[in-house]
Design a protein around this motif. Structure first.
Motif, mmCIF file in Angstrom:
data_model
loop_
_atom_site.group_PDB
_atom_site.id
_atom_site.type_symbol
_atom_site.label_atom_id
_atom_site.label_comp_id
_atom_site.label_asym_id
_atom_site.label_seq_id
_atom_site.Cartn_x
_atom_site.Cartn_y
_atom_site.Cartn_z
ATOM 1 N N TRP A 18 33.873 41.897 39.511
ATOM 2 C CA TRP A 18 34.174 42.490 38.206
ATOM 3 C C TRP A 18 34.367 43.986 38.367
ATOM 4 O O TRP A 18 33.615 44.647 39.093
ATOM 5 C CB TRP A 18 33.037 42.222 37.224
ATOM 6 N N LEU A 20 33.971 47.533 36.826
ATOM 7 C CA LEU A 20 33.146 48.173 35.797
ATOM 8 C C LEU A 20 33.687 49.533 35.389
ATOM 9 O O LEU A 20 33.477 49.981 34.268
ATOM 10 C CB LEU A 20 31.713 48.327 36.293
ATOM 11 N N TYR A 28 28.883 39.014 41.567
ATOM 12 C CA TYR A 28 27.791 38.095 41.260
ATOM 13 C C TYR A 28 28.117 36.761 41.928
ATOM 14 O O TYR A 28 29.278 36.332 41.932
ATOM 15 C CB TYR A 28 27.675 37.852 39.750
ATOM 16 N N GLN A 54 28.879 34.650 33.252
ATOM 17 C CA GLN A 54 30.188 35.217 32.920
ATOM 18 C C GLN A 54 31.300 34.394 33.558
ATOM 19 O O GLN A 54 31.116 33.816 34.619
ATOM 20 C CB GLN A 54 30.308 36.654 33.460
ATOM 21 N N ASN A 61 31.168 38.598 28.041
ATOM 22 C CA ASN A 61 30.964 39.138 29.382
ATOM 23 C C ASN A 61 30.340 40.524 29.293
ATOM 24 O O ASN A 61 30.335 41.152 28.234
ATOM 25 C CB ASN A 61 32.296 39.219 30.142
ATOM 26 N N GLU A 62 29.839 41.010 30.410
ATOM 27 C CA GLU A 62 29.245 42.346 30.489
ATOM 28 C C GLU A 62 30.200 43.365 29.864
ATOM 29 O O GLU A 62 31.396 43.372 30.160
ATOM 30 C CB GLU A 62 28.997 42.672 31.969
ATOM 31 N N GLU A 84 25.368 42.209 43.284
ATOM 32 C CA GLU A 84 24.173 42.479 42.489
ATOM 33 C C GLU A 84 22.998 41.807 43.184
ATOM 34 O O GLU A 84 23.092 40.647 43.586
ATOM 35 C CB GLU A 84 24.361 41.910 41.077
ATOM 36 N N ARG A 98 22.479 32.019 29.260
ATOM 37 C CA ARG A 98 23.469 32.609 28.361
ATOM 38 C C ARG A 98 24.391 31.531 27.829
ATOM 39 O O ARG A 98 24.955 31.672 26.751
ATOM 40 C CB ARG A 98 24.273 33.673 29.098
#
Length: 105
Positions: A18, A20, A28, A54, A61-62, A84, A98
């Motif tokens: 991902w 950021l 992840y 996610q 999602n984040e 992570e 989640r």
């Protein structure tokens, strides 16, 4: 609307990367693969759901994260540099899932 056709666990070594920020990524581990298809039976795709729940296109999602790609790194070579750190069992239980079940209509 898409429907899930099949779900299979992901083998160790698969990651979802991902974006950021322009120069910051995070990986992840992928927990499972899902085969999706359109409600009319056309257009199939495979998505990976990562360990924090996610997947590409999910609305929750984040914040600010944009899916980049899936990558595979052999387990004996270790995780990617931007992976992570894994959550402890206690942290996993306290956060709860989640993904929530959806009642069919």
């Amino acid at each position: 609307m898409k429907r899930i056709v099949e779900i299979v666990p992901a083998r160790p070594g698969w990651y979802a990367r991902w974006q950021l920020a322009p120069e910051a990524t995070r990986c992840y581990p992928v927990s499972l693969w899902a085969l999706l298809e359109e409600a009319d039976g056309t257009g199939r795709e495979v998505i990976g759901v990562d360990c924090i729940g996610q997947w590409p296109g999910a609305e929750d999602n984040e914040a600010g994260a944009e899916f980049v790609r899936y990558l595979f790194q052999t387990p004996d070579s270790g995780p990617p540099e931007d992976a992570e750190p894994p959550l402890s069992a206690a942290e996993q239980r306290s956060g709860g899932p989640r993904l929530q079940p959806v009642t069919a209509t």
